[in-house]
Design an enzyme around this catalytic site. Structure first.
Site, PDB file in Angstrom:
ATOM      1  N   SER A 192      -9.979   0.255   6.904  1.00  0.00           N
ATOM      2  CA  SER A 192      -9.394   0.274   5.554  1.00  0.00           C
ATOM      3  C   SER A 192      -8.734  -1.016   5.084  1.00  0.00           C
ATOM      4  O   SER A 192      -8.363  -1.127   3.916  1.00  0.00           O
ATOM      5  CB  SER A 192      -8.375   1.403   5.449  1.00  0.00           C
ATOM      6  OG  SER A 192      -9.047   2.619   5.303  1.00  0.00           O
ATOM      7  N   LYS A 233       0.851  -1.207   0.000  1.00  0.00           N
ATOM      8  CA  LYS A 233       0.000   0.000   0.000  1.00  0.00           C
ATOM      9  C   LYS A 233       0.879   1.247   0.000  1.00  0.00           C
ATOM     10  O   LYS A 233       1.878   1.313   0.722  1.00  0.00           O
ATOM     11  CB  LYS A 233      -0.918  -0.021   1.233  1.00  0.00           C
ATOM     12  CG  LYS A 233      -1.964   1.085   1.248  1.00  0.00           C
ATOM     13  CD  LYS A 233      -2.880   0.970   2.476  1.00  0.00           C
ATOM     14  CE  LYS A 233      -3.955   2.053   2.488  1.00  0.00           C
ATOM     15  NZ  LYS A 233      -4.799   1.994   3.701  1.00  0.00           N
ATOM     16  N   SER A 278      -9.789   2.575   2.631  1.00  0.00           N
ATOM     17  CA  SER A 278      -8.868   3.240   1.736  1.00  0.00           C
ATOM     18  C   SER A 278      -7.977   2.287   0.944  1.00  0.00           C
ATOM     19  O   SER A 278      -7.424   2.664  -0.069  1.00  0.00           O
ATOM     20  CB  SER A 278      -7.986   4.197   2.524  1.00  0.00           C
ATOM     21  OG  SER A 278      -7.168   3.472   3.442  1.00  0.00           O
TER      22      SER A 278
HETATM   23  N1  GLN Z   1     -13.029   4.750   5.888  1.00  0.00           N
HETATM   24  C1  GLN Z   1     -12.536   5.223   7.132  1.00  0.00           C
HETATM   25  C2  GLN Z   1     -12.172   6.670   7.025  1.00  0.00           C
HETATM   26  O1  GLN Z   1     -12.433   7.229   6.025  1.00  0.00           O
HETATM   27  C3  GLN Z   1     -11.360   4.404   7.572  1.00  0.00           C
HETATM   28  C4  GLN Z   1     -10.126   4.734   6.852  1.00  0.00           C
HETATM   29  C5  GLN Z   1      -8.962   3.902   7.293  1.00  0.00           C
HETATM   30  O2  GLN Z   1      -9.111   2.900   7.967  1.00  0.00           O
HETATM   31  N2  GLN Z   1      -7.776   4.357   6.936  1.00  0.00           N
HETATM   32  O3  GLN Z   1     -11.650   7.267   7.916  1.00  0.00           O
END
Ligand code: GLN
Length: 511
Positions: free
Chosen positions: A180, A81, A156
């Site tokens: 994410s 990632k 994400s």
């Molecule tokens: N979707 C969540 C957010 O927008 C979690 C993102 C993540 O885990 N990095 O904050």
């Protein structure tokens, strides 16, 4: 066993590599060819390190030929990632503000992958600074879901999840601040694990919310996730929140679970995360979840219902704590140290502050700006106690609810995400509905406990993957793998094959 090397699990490739049936160069080339064939359409990768990957693979083959003792995953390719720093490879965290930045050092996670002699294929797409649930907030365009290219792959970490589902890589890394790793796994039919907070070093991860961020493995099977988890996890003196002491053997746990099952296990269904009318949980997601529970019961588990009343406040608390920490973490992108620098228009001798303002205006996307504004507001004097302070109190209540629930059950379960993959663009203008994707994953981050998502089947309405989430107490990551591997075996038996083998096209069909 398929002749196509991209169709094998990491465990399968490990066996073929150590017996000498295939070389690391062959395995790496097969995956690079696959990326060339499908990624133009998918956009799972922001950067492919083709030549470097082949050179690293050749070095693994040479080491094996010389009789060197190699780790289980030596020569197995992996996608990383783009939130993890990689020495000599561009790292953007999905943001324009870091375009072209090449870090001078590896994140500890990446260093551990290299010590395990895994072969880094490249860097995967993500929502900018890991803010989002769809990968549409990437400054480099969205990633598409291989199950249906007009839908999101989650976020994400949508790039990592899509790369796995499209057989571009057998393993990938992710980070999970509020879901994410787990939500992308859920909507792509793959497996993702958020380890206990502190089990995997945060050194070299571009921070979003430091008290919530945790890196973990992404894979297509529970055993593969365990093999990668074992490489990634471990104490790191460079991270002050890194756990010390013994780390559980998650590989042994996965193997044991697949073999010996889970008779006698107490499985707690979290009432507040189990839908109900008007809750936003899709019928097909709940149906697959209930079927998984029935399989667990048949295998000798005892299902109990637990209640965690504070979870209704988890999402609001998260959206105060996360932006507060993010606004502070992102202050370092000031045009002075890395990446983009933009001079304000029409100003001859701009001040440092004017350059910072112009750079941040041009370099950050809308979602990032929204969170910086939210965070600085929540932390401002006069509001601090009302917002940030209250959210921290909710966090304590969530931890207490988990403690009480784990007194009644060995693991807790819920659907991972309330829905299957939604169409690209569907939630872009509606941040709140995007945030709701993580309603079931966020409590684990607020409490620091480990969570896993594995595929529960295909929803009847749309034929797309749904996920089931398993949660365990802090530092009982091995319990997730034991139960996850047992459940996976039951599901595969009931489906007749692995879920990804059921995918209608996964990019094979032209459109
Ligand atoms: N979707 C969540 C957010 O927008 C979690 C993102 C993540 O885990 N990095 O904050």
């Amino acid at each position: 066993m398929s002749d196509d090397l991209t169709r094998h699990t990491a465990a399968g490739l490990s066996g073929l590599l150590s017996s000498g049936e295939v070389s690391a160069v062959e395995v790496t080339r097969a995956h690079l060819d696959r990326i060339t064939a499908v990624d133009g359409d998918l956009n799972a990768f922001l950067h492919v390190a083709g030549e470097k990957a082949l050179a690293d693979a050749a070095a693994v083959d040479a080491a094996r030929a010389a009789g060197e003792q190699l780790g289980a995953l030596a020569g197995v390719p992996i996608a990383v990632k783009d939130v993890m720093t990689t020495e000599g490879l561009p790292t953007t965290a999905g943001s324009k503000i870091l375009e072209g930045w090449v870090p001078p050092y590896d994140a500890t996670v990446v260093r551990r992958l290299k010590e395990g002699r895994l072969v880094v294929l490249g860097k995967t797409n993500m929502d900018e600074f890991a803010m989002g649930s769809s990968t549409e907030h990437s400054a480099y365009g969205p990633t598409r879901n291989p199950w249906d290219r007009d839908r999101i792959p989650g976020g994400s970490g949508g790039g990592s999840a899509a790369a796995l589902a499209a057989f571009e890589a057998p393993l990938a890394t992710g980070t999970d601040t509020g879901g994410s790793i787990r939500q992308p796994a859920s909507v792509t039919g793959t497996v993702g694990v958020k380890p206990t907070y502190g089990a995997v070093s945060r050194y070299g991860l571009i921070a979003m919310a430091s008290s919530l961020d945790q890196a973990g493995p992404c894979a297509r099977t529970v055993l593969d996730a365990a093999l990668l988890h074992q490489v990634m996890a471990g104490h790191d003196p460079l991270d002050s929140t890194s756990l010390t002491g013994d780390y559980p053997d998650v590989v042994a746990a996965a193997q044991d679970g697949a073999k010996n099952g889970i008779a006698g296990l107490r499985v707690g269904v979290i009432r507040e995360l189990h839908g109900g009318d008007g809750s936003g949980y899709q019928a097909g997601v709940l149906a697959r979840f209930d079927e998984a529970l029935a399989l667990l019961t048949k295998a000798g588990a005892e299902i109990v219902e637990v209640s965690c009343p504070s979870f209704t406040a988890a999402l609001p608390a998260y959206y105060l704590i996360m932006p507060s920490e993010a606004s502070s973490n992102l202050a370092k992108f000031d045009a002075m140290r890395y990446g983009l620098r933009v001079g304000p228009k029409g100003v001859d001798a701009p001040s440092a502050e004017q350059v910072m303002a112009a750079t941040r205006a041009a370099g950050f996307g809308d979602e990032v700006k929204r969170r910086i504004i939210l965070g600085t507001y929540a932390l401002s004097s006069g509001y601090y106690d009302a917002y940030y302070g209250s959210a921290q109190k909710v966090r304590t209540l969530i931890q207490r609810d988990f403690t009480a629930a784990f007194a009644q059950a060995d693991v807790l379960v819920s659907p991972t995400s309330p829905t299957t993959a939604f169409p690209l663009g569907a939630k872009l203008d509606d941040p709140l509905s995007m945030y709701l994707q993580d309603v079931a994953t966020i409590p684990a981050n607020l409490a620091g406990i480990p969570g896993m998502s594995l595929p529960s089947g295909l929803a009847d309405e749309d034929g797309l993957p749904a996920g089931i989430q398993l949660l365990a107490p802090a530092q009982a990551d091995d319990r997730l793998y034991r139960v996850g591997a047992a459940l996976e075996a039951l599901l595969v038996e009931s489906w007749g094959s692995a879920l990804l083998d059921k995918a209608p096209n996964l990019l094979e069909a032209t459109r």
